[in-house]
Design an enzyme around this catalytic site. Structure first.
Site: not given
Length: 188
Positions: A37, A105
């Site tokens: 990222h 998650k």
């Protein structure tokens, strides 16, 4: 409601999905964790072209375990990682690139407004690494190997990848926040 979707996925493909719906994906997905990222955002700052397309991309928060074989790579395990680690970078990523689906998650607290009208979050159950690996039919490419096996970007071809639960939809519903509020109400 159960949905079977094929990537790439665009805005119109995700707007009707609601929190609690079940999704199975087929097509291409990309893995990305913290370092990937950060590098994507750095590339944008430097006005450099990414080595992969994020147009209609699905990003899976995952650091897979791979085994190198004669003709490429074999997936050993590919469970989701904690998405909260990517919260600070996600709004910028969504502003800059045409990503409409994130998989991970644990949810992404506080991002429901950033998702409005443009992105959904699909939750994958922790501990499902072997199930995920079975749905990965091919490792297409490995980008940024200098980041390492877990942090590099894997381009994966999947078939019926799931079950994934819509944890955050595109109209600011957040299943994780709703459950926390209900639990607080029960505790008193």
């Amino acid at each position: 409601m159960e949905h079977h979707l094929k990537t790439p996925l665009y805005r119109d493909d995700i707007l009707d999905l609601k929190c609690g719906d079940v999704v199975y994906l087929s097509g291409t997905i990309l893995t990305a964790r913290d370092e990937a990222h950060a590098r994507m955002l750095e590339y944008n700052e430097k006005v450099e072209k990414l080595p992969f397309s994020l147009d209609g991309a699905v990003i899976y928060h995952c650091g897979p375990l791979m085994k190198q074989i004669e003709n490429g790579w074999e997936v050993v395990a590919a469970g989701p990682t904690t998405s909260a680690r990517m919260i600070s970078m996600t709004p910028s990523l969504l502003d800059l690139y045409d990503v409409h689906v994130l998989i991970g998650k644990g949810g992404m607290d506080g991002l429901s407004a950033s998702f409005e009208g443009r992105c959904i979050y699909l939750a994958y159950t922790g501990g499902c690494a072997a199930l995920a690996a079975r749905a990965i039919k091919k490792v297409k490419t490995f980008h940024w190997p200098d980041l390492g096996m877990a942090e590099g970007v894997w381009e994966l071809e999947v078939e019926n990848f799931g079950p994934l639960i819509v944890g955050m939809d595109a109209i600011e519903n957040d299943l994780f926040s709703n459950i926390k509020e209900k639990a607080k109400g029960l505790i008193g």
